[in-house]
Design a protein around this motif. Sequence first.
Motif, mmCIF file in Angstrom:
data_model
loop_
_atom_site.group_PDB
_atom_site.id
_atom_site.type_symbol
_atom_site.label_atom_id
_atom_site.label_comp_id
_atom_site.label_asym_id
_atom_site.label_seq_id
_atom_site.Cartn_x
_atom_site.Cartn_y
_atom_site.Cartn_z
ATOM 1 N N GLU A 262 -92.002 -80.419 4.924
ATOM 2 C CA GLU A 262 -91.107 -81.437 4.366
ATOM 3 C C GLU A 262 -91.115 -81.410 2.836
ATOM 4 N N GLU A 263 -92.278 -81.157 2.238
ATOM 5 C CA GLU A 263 -92.354 -81.062 0.783
ATOM 6 C C GLU A 263 -91.468 -79.930 0.266
ATOM 7 N N ILE A 264 -91.513 -78.799 0.937
ATOM 8 C CA ILE A 264 -90.693 -77.656 0.520
ATOM 9 C C ILE A 264 -89.213 -77.997 0.698
ATOM 10 N N GLU A 265 -88.864 -78.682 1.777
ATOM 11 C CA GLU A 265 -87.479 -79.110 1.980
ATOM 12 C C GLU A 265 -87.020 -80.023 0.839
ATOM 13 N N GLU A 266 -87.878 -80.936 0.414
ATOM 14 C CA GLU A 266 -87.540 -81.838 -0.694
ATOM 15 C C GLU A 266 -87.357 -81.068 -1.997
ATOM 16 N N ILE A 267 -88.202 -80.088 -2.214
ATOM 17 C CA ILE A 267 -88.073 -79.256 -3.414
ATOM 18 C C ILE A 267 -86.738 -78.523 -3.388
ATOM 19 N N MET A 268 -86.368 -77.986 -2.236
ATOM 20 C CA MET A 268 -85.064 -77.306 -2.123
ATOM 21 C C MET A 268 -83.928 -78.269 -2.441
ATOM 22 N N LYS A 269 -84.002 -79.489 -1.922
ATOM 23 C CA LYS A 269 -82.962 -80.482 -2.187
ATOM 24 C C LYS A 269 -82.877 -80.804 -3.669
ATOM 25 N N ASP A 270 -84.036 -80.940 -4.327
ATOM 26 C CA ASP A 270 -84.049 -81.228 -5.761
ATOM 27 C C ASP A 270 -83.400 -80.096 -6.554
ATOM 28 N N PHE A 271 -83.747 -78.861 -6.208
ATOM 29 C CA PHE A 271 -83.169 -77.722 -6.918
ATOM 30 C C PHE A 271 -81.664 -77.624 -6.649
ATOM 31 N N ALA B 68 -85.121 -68.076 -4.217
ATOM 32 C CA ALA B 68 -86.543 -67.767 -4.068
ATOM 33 C C ALA B 68 -87.241 -68.844 -3.245
ATOM 34 N N ILE B 69 -86.923 -70.107 -3.506
ATOM 35 C CA ILE B 69 -87.530 -71.209 -2.760
ATOM 36 C C ILE B 69 -87.093 -71.168 -1.298
ATOM 37 N N LYS B 70 -85.843 -70.836 -1.053
ATOM 38 C CA LYS B 70 -85.372 -70.732 0.333
ATOM 39 C C LYS B 70 -86.113 -69.632 1.088
ATOM 40 N N ALA B 71 -86.367 -68.513 0.429
ATOM 41 C CA ALA B 71 -87.120 -67.433 1.067
ATOM 42 C C ALA B 71 -88.556 -67.878 1.346
ATOM 43 N N TYR B 72 -89.147 -68.595 0.410
ATOM 44 C CA TYR B 72 -90.499 -69.123 0.611
ATOM 45 C C TYR B 72 -90.518 -70.103 1.783
ATOM 46 N N TYR B 73 -89.507 -70.941 1.858
ATOM 47 C CA TYR B 73 -89.394 -71.918 2.940
ATOM 48 C C TYR B 73 -89.372 -71.222 4.300
ATOM 49 N N GLU B 74 -88.625 -70.154 4.410
ATOM 50 C CA GLU B 74 -88.559 -69.414 5.670
ATOM 51 C C GLU B 74 -89.930 -68.843 6.033
ATOM 52 N N ALA B 75 -90.657 -68.353 5.045
ATOM 53 C CA ALA B 75 -91.995 -67.834 5.300
ATOM 54 C C ALA B 75 -92.941 -68.955 5.721
ATOM 55 N N VAL B 76 -92.820 -70.104 5.069
ATOM 56 C CA VAL B 76 -93.665 -71.256 5.389
ATOM 57 C C VAL B 76 -93.429 -71.720 6.827
ATOM 58 N N LYS B 77 -92.170 -71.803 7.220
ATOM 59 C CA LYS B 77 -91.860 -72.268 8.573
ATOM 60 C C LYS B 77 -92.524 -71.399 9.632
ATOM 61 N N GLY B 78 -92.693 -70.126 9.350
ATOM 62 C CA GLY B 78 -93.292 -69.224 10.321
ATOM 63 C C GLY B 78 -94.807 -69.209 10.320
ATOM 64 N N LYS B 79 -95.421 -69.758 9.284
ATOM 65 C CA LYS B 79 -96.873 -69.636 9.165
ATOM 66 C C LYS B 79 -97.622 -70.962 9.044
ATOM 67 N N VAL B 80 -96.960 -72.021 8.603
ATOM 68 C CA VAL B 80 -97.634 -73.290 8.327
ATOM 69 C C VAL B 80 -97.321 -74.286 9.438
ATOM 70 N N LYS B 81 -98.341 -74.924 9.939
ATOM 71 C CA LYS B 81 -98.157 -75.901 11.023
ATOM 72 C C LYS B 81 -98.058 -77.340 10.516
ATOM 73 N N ASP B 82 -98.441 -77.586 9.265
ATOM 74 C CA ASP B 82 -98.444 -78.940 8.707
ATOM 75 C C ASP B 82 -97.011 -79.382 8.402
ATOM 76 N N PRO B 83 -96.462 -80.335 9.185
ATOM 77 C CA PRO B 83 -95.080 -80.763 8.963
ATOM 78 C C PRO B 83 -94.870 -81.413 7.593
ATOM 79 N N TYR B 84 -95.906 -82.054 7.046
ATOM 80 C CA TYR B 84 -95.781 -82.668 5.720
ATOM 81 C C TYR B 84 -95.533 -81.603 4.652
ATOM 82 N N PHE B 85 -96.242 -80.479 4.745
ATOM 83 C CA PHE B 85 -96.061 -79.402 3.770
ATOM 84 C C PHE B 85 -94.643 -78.838 3.866
#
Length: 72
Positions: free
Chosen positions: A50-59, A31-48
């Motif tokens: 990166e936060e999702i990438e860190e969450i994926m790594k933690d999970f 689910a987080i990976k799917a959200y990450y893909e959606a974020v990459k296409g819509k969010v321009k803030d690189p910090y945000f």
Amino acid sequence: MKNPIQMIKQCVEKDEPYFLLRGQDICALPAIKAYYEAVKGKVKDPYFIEEIEEIMKDFQAFLDEQQTHIPD
């Protein structure tokens, strides 16, 4: 990373829906990976992003070390 407890409190105060995923949930990482893909296409803030990438790594780390199960 933002404080998740504070974020939930803000949602409750505003009567805003929220969604919580736990590390032990076998469906959480996909689910987080799917959200990450959606974020990459819509969010321009690189910090945000990166936060999702860190969450994926933690999970992923939790999944590698612990047994996960079907969500309750």
